[in-house]
Design a protein around this motif. Structure first.
Motif, mmCIF file in Angstrom:
data_model
loop_
_atom_site.group_PDB
_atom_site.id
_atom_site.type_symbol
_atom_site.label_atom_id
_atom_site.label_comp_id
_atom_site.label_asym_id
_atom_site.label_seq_id
_atom_site.Cartn_x
_atom_site.Cartn_y
_atom_site.Cartn_z
ATOM 1 N N GLY A 100 5.876 -29.670 -24.625
ATOM 2 C CA GLY A 100 5.945 -29.526 -23.175
ATOM 3 C C GLY A 100 4.762 -28.836 -22.520
ATOM 4 O O GLY A 100 4.506 -29.014 -21.340
ATOM 5 N N ASP A 101 4.046 -28.012 -23.282
ATOM 6 C CA ASP A 101 2.835 -27.396 -22.726
ATOM 7 C C ASP A 101 1.847 -27.101 -23.845
ATOM 8 O O ASP A 101 2.212 -27.061 -25.024
ATOM 9 C CB ASP A 101 3.151 -26.153 -21.881
ATOM 10 N N ALA A 102 0.572 -26.897 -23.463
ATOM 11 C CA ALA A 102 -0.503 -26.783 -24.461
ATOM 12 C C ALA A 102 -0.291 -25.583 -25.385
ATOM 13 O O ALA A 102 -0.586 -25.640 -26.580
ATOM 14 C CB ALA A 102 -1.848 -26.673 -23.751
ATOM 15 N N GLU A 103 0.282 -24.521 -24.830
ATOM 16 C CA GLU A 103 0.489 -23.320 -25.634
ATOM 17 C C GLU A 103 1.404 -23.586 -26.824
ATOM 18 O O GLU A 103 1.233 -23.031 -27.909
ATOM 19 C CB GLU A 103 1.083 -22.235 -24.748
ATOM 20 N N ARG A 104 2.377 -24.481 -26.611
ATOM 21 C CA ARG A 104 3.336 -24.778 -27.678
ATOM 22 C C ARG A 104 2.742 -25.609 -28.816
ATOM 23 O O ARG A 104 3.413 -25.856 -29.813
ATOM 24 C CB ARG A 104 4.586 -25.454 -27.087
ATOM 25 N N LEU A 105 1.487 -26.014 -28.664
ATOM 26 C CA LEU A 105 0.845 -26.702 -29.795
ATOM 27 C C LEU A 105 0.577 -25.727 -30.940
ATOM 28 O O LEU A 105 0.444 -26.134 -32.098
ATOM 29 C CB LEU A 105 -0.485 -27.325 -29.356
ATOM 30 N N HIS A 142 9.070 -36.141 -23.499
ATOM 31 C CA HIS A 142 10.238 -36.403 -22.644
ATOM 32 C C HIS A 142 10.777 -35.118 -22.006
ATOM 33 O O HIS A 142 11.896 -35.120 -21.482
ATOM 34 C CB HIS A 142 11.342 -37.103 -23.447
ATOM 35 N N HIS A 143 10.013 -34.022 -22.061
ATOM 36 C CA HIS A 143 10.480 -32.783 -21.429
ATOM 37 C C HIS A 143 10.250 -32.841 -19.922
ATOM 38 O O HIS A 143 9.128 -33.058 -19.478
ATOM 39 C CB HIS A 143 9.743 -31.574 -22.010
ATOM 40 N N ILE A 144 11.309 -32.581 -19.179
ATOM 41 C CA ILE A 144 11.212 -32.627 -17.722
ATOM 42 C C ILE A 144 10.253 -31.547 -17.225
ATOM 43 O O ILE A 144 9.624 -31.671 -16.172
ATOM 44 C CB ILE A 144 12.620 -32.510 -17.083
ATOM 45 N N PHE A 204 12.305 -11.716 -27.800
ATOM 46 C CA PHE A 204 13.349 -12.641 -28.260
ATOM 47 C C PHE A 204 13.026 -14.088 -27.948
ATOM 48 O O PHE A 204 12.521 -14.401 -26.865
ATOM 49 C CB PHE A 204 14.693 -12.300 -27.579
ATOM 50 N N LYS A 205 13.344 -14.957 -28.903
ATOM 51 C CA LYS A 205 13.352 -16.405 -28.639
ATOM 52 C C LYS A 205 14.739 -16.714 -28.114
ATOM 53 O O LYS A 205 15.742 -16.376 -28.759
ATOM 54 C CB LYS A 205 13.054 -17.167 -29.935
ATOM 55 N N VAL A 206 14.794 -17.330 -26.940
ATOM 56 C CA VAL A 206 16.083 -17.648 -26.304
ATOM 57 C C VAL A 206 16.290 -19.156 -26.337
ATOM 58 O O VAL A 206 15.407 -19.915 -25.938
ATOM 59 C CB VAL A 206 16.080 -17.188 -24.821
ATOM 60 N N SER A 207 17.454 -19.576 -26.824
ATOM 61 C CA SER A 207 17.823 -20.992 -26.778
ATOM 62 C C SER A 207 18.999 -21.151 -25.834
ATOM 63 O O SER A 207 19.969 -20.388 -25.929
ATOM 64 C CB SER A 207 18.231 -21.489 -28.169
ATOM 65 N N LEU A 208 18.917 -22.142 -24.969
ATOM 66 C CA LEU A 208 19.970 -22.351 -23.974
ATOM 67 C C LEU A 208 20.519 -23.774 -24.080
ATOM 68 O O LEU A 208 19.741 -24.730 -24.235
ATOM 69 C CB LEU A 208 19.400 -22.161 -22.557
ATOM 70 N N ARG A 209 21.823 -23.907 -23.997
ATOM 71 C CA ARG A 209 22.456 -25.232 -23.960
ATOM 72 C C ARG A 209 23.533 -25.217 -22.889
ATOM 73 O O ARG A 209 24.242 -24.224 -22.749
ATOM 74 C CB ARG A 209 23.130 -25.563 -25.310
ATOM 75 N N SER A 210 23.675 -26.333 -22.157
ATOM 76 C CA SER A 210 24.752 -26.387 -21.163
ATOM 77 C C SER A 210 25.518 -27.691 -21.326
ATOM 78 O O SER A 210 25.082 -28.588 -22.057
ATOM 79 C CB SER A 210 24.178 -26.273 -19.750
ATOM 80 N N ALA A 260 17.221 -26.064 -23.464
ATOM 81 C CA ALA A 260 15.901 -25.505 -23.138
ATOM 82 C C ALA A 260 15.689 -24.201 -23.879
ATOM 83 O O ALA A 260 16.623 -23.647 -24.462
ATOM 84 C CB ALA A 260 15.792 -25.297 -21.631
ATOM 85 N N GLY A 261 14.457 -23.709 -23.850
ATOM 86 C CA GLY A 261 14.158 -22.474 -24.565
ATOM 87 C C GLY A 261 13.028 -21.710 -23.919
ATOM 88 O O GLY A 261 12.251 -22.255 -23.116
ATOM 89 N N VAL A 262 12.951 -20.431 -24.268
ATOM 90 C CA VAL A 262 11.923 -19.557 -23.692
ATOM 91 C C VAL A 262 11.810 -18.319 -24.571
ATOM 92 O O VAL A 262 12.761 -17.955 -25.258
ATOM 93 C CB VAL A 262 12.310 -19.191 -22.224
HETATM 94 P P1 5GP Z 1 15.322 -24.832 -28.781
HETATM 95 O O1 5GP Z 1 16.288 -23.997 -28.051
HETATM 96 O O2 5GP Z 1 16.007 -25.763 -29.744
HETATM 97 O O3 5GP Z 1 14.187 -24.083 -29.367
HETATM 98 O O4 5GP Z 1 14.639 -25.772 -27.701
HETATM 99 C C1 5GP Z 1 15.352 -26.574 -26.807
HETATM 100 C C2 5GP Z 1 14.388 -27.433 -26.032
HETATM 101 O O5 5GP Z 1 13.558 -26.623 -25.211
HETATM 102 C C3 5GP Z 1 13.430 -28.232 -26.917
HETATM 103 O O6 5GP Z 1 13.246 -29.485 -26.318
HETATM 104 C C4 5GP Z 1 12.165 -27.424 -26.923
HETATM 105 O O7 5GP Z 1 11.038 -28.236 -27.089
HETATM 106 C C5 5GP Z 1 12.185 -26.738 -25.567
HETATM 107 N N1 5GP Z 1 11.656 -25.360 -25.665
HETATM 108 C C6 5GP Z 1 12.118 -24.374 -26.453
HETATM 109 N N2 5GP Z 1 11.408 -23.235 -26.301
HETATM 110 C C7 5GP Z 1 10.456 -23.518 -25.383
HETATM 111 C C8 5GP Z 1 9.382 -22.752 -24.799
HETATM 112 O O8 5GP Z 1 9.173 -21.575 -25.094
HETATM 113 N N3 5GP Z 1 8.588 -23.425 -23.902
HETATM 114 C C9 5GP Z 1 8.781 -24.724 -23.563
HETATM 115 N N4 5GP Z 1 7.953 -25.298 -22.680
HETATM 116 N N5 5GP Z 1 9.771 -25.463 -24.087
HETATM 117 C C10 5GP Z 1 10.603 -24.882 -24.979
#
Ligand code: 5GP
Ligand code: MN
Length: 326
Positions: free
Chosen positions: A86-91, A109-111, A265-271, A293-295
């Motif tokens: 989804g962004d260059a940093e994630r490479l 396919h990331h919005i 923290f790595k945060v994972s979100l699902r709805s 999504a995640g952050v």
């Molecule tokens: P997950 O929670 O499984 O790590 O990620 C869920 C979705 O969000 C995946 O499609 C993943 O590529 C995207 N995603 C997760 N973490 C990040 C992040 O830090 N930045 C961005 N841009 N996308 C993320």
């Protein structure tokens, strides 16, 4: 304008493919599917694929033994194709290769994708990047090995054809891939459902310590470094925990945190149906899809959860107001 892969490949002799950090099934499936296709169909072109270490089970996909997990920054490619990123940093480690390449292409396919390459082919309606790859190549020419990789990508990002991103086109593409003679059950079973003992143990821990919050609309769980050390778990072993939390009846959002470092923290979100989690992840600097999504966030786990739930509450309130108006 119709995007034609053939046009972009014209005159390119040295191509690199790369996906996102902590590669998941779609990242590996789309990269390997395109890699195997290019190897077969463009034998005179040199193709390298760059990915961080992949989960052991994905090794059943052909060609994964050729994945490069280190990049030499002075390597110059004619074309760098990033997939599912989804962004260059994630490479991650392959970013210098992307920056130095003569031309770049992003297939995703990331919005939340901000179209960061020279050419961008972003289809947010697609279930997976693997599904997009299928539409870009000559379907007739996909061989069994590439079909296995693409099928894995689609199966993973659709939660085995369950999530709302699964469209009739997704099923048609999966059917076309099945007709290549792949063992679809084995791919799903071994790469998606099968868990190691360690993975099950840490999943159990996350479920046991989960809490229902926000009037039981959200479920939240946190895994700390000390638990990961105790179970000898790696970050890849946490894949799937947030989906399991999301299965909880009555819950709209699942929030899963894992500690990367103190106060980080790595945060994972699902709805399920109402909350746009990509909007929340993007607000805090991450991204993803409407339902997944995640952050990465800094602060104590309480701060992180409070910040996330404040955004969820805002969206739910907004929804209620709209319902009241109509
Ligand atoms: P997950 O929670 O499984 O790590 O990620 C869920 C979705 O969000 C995946 O499609 C993943 O590529 C995207 N995603 C997760 N973490 C990040 C992040 O830090 N930045 C961005 N841009 N996308 C993320
Ligand atoms: Mn994906």
């Amino acid at each position: 304008m119709k995007f034609v892969l053939n046009d972009i490949l014209k005159g390119k002799n040295k191509i690199a493919l790369g996906g996102h950090i902590r590669p998941d099934g779609d990242c590996v499936g789309s990269c390997m599917g395109l890699y195997l296709y290019l190897k077969e169909q463009y034998p005179s072109v040199s193709v390298d694929v760059y990915l961080e270490e992949i989960p052991e089970a994905y090794r059943m996909i052909s060609g994964t033994e050729n994945i490069k997990s280190q990049a030499s920054p002075d390597e110059i490619y004619d074309l760098f194709i990033c997939l599912d990123c989804g962004d260059a940093e994630r490479l991650g480690f392959s970013r210098p290769l992307f920056e130095n390449a003569k031309e770049t292409l992003c297939i995703d396919h990331h919005i939340s994708n901000d179209a960061f390459a020279d050419s961008n082919y972003i289809v947010p309606e697609a279930s997976s990047t693997a599904e997009i790859v299928f539409t870009l190549v000559d379907a007739e020419k996909i061989d069994k090995k590439a079909a296995e990789a693409l099928y894995m990508g689609i199966a993973h990002d659709t939660g085995v054809f369950q999530y709302s991103c699964t469209s009739p086109e997704t099923m048609e593409i999966a059917a076309a891939l099945m007709r290549k003679g792949i063992d679809s059950s084995a791919i799903i079973d071994r790469t998606y459902y099968e868990k190691t003992y360690i993975q099950n143990q840490i999943l159990g821990r996350a479920l046991l310590e989960s809490m229902l919050i926000m009037d039981k609309k959200c479920i939240v769980s946190v895994i700390r470094r000390k638990s990961m050390d105790f179970f000898h778990a790696s970050p890849a072993d946490l894949e799937g925990i947030v989906s399991q939390l999301r299965q909880t009846a009555g819950v709209e959002v699942a929030i899963f945190l894992h500690e990367l470092a103190p106060q980080k923290f790595k945060v994972s979100l699902r709805s399920k149906k109402e909350v746009d989690v990509s909007e929340i992840a993007k607000y805090y600097g991450g991204g993803g899809h409407v339902r997944a999504a995640g952050v990465t966030m800094e602060g104590s786990s309480h701060d992180v959860i409070n910040n996330i739930t404040a955004r969820i509450a805002q969206q739910l309130r907004h929804e209620e107001e709209q319902d009241a108006e109509s």
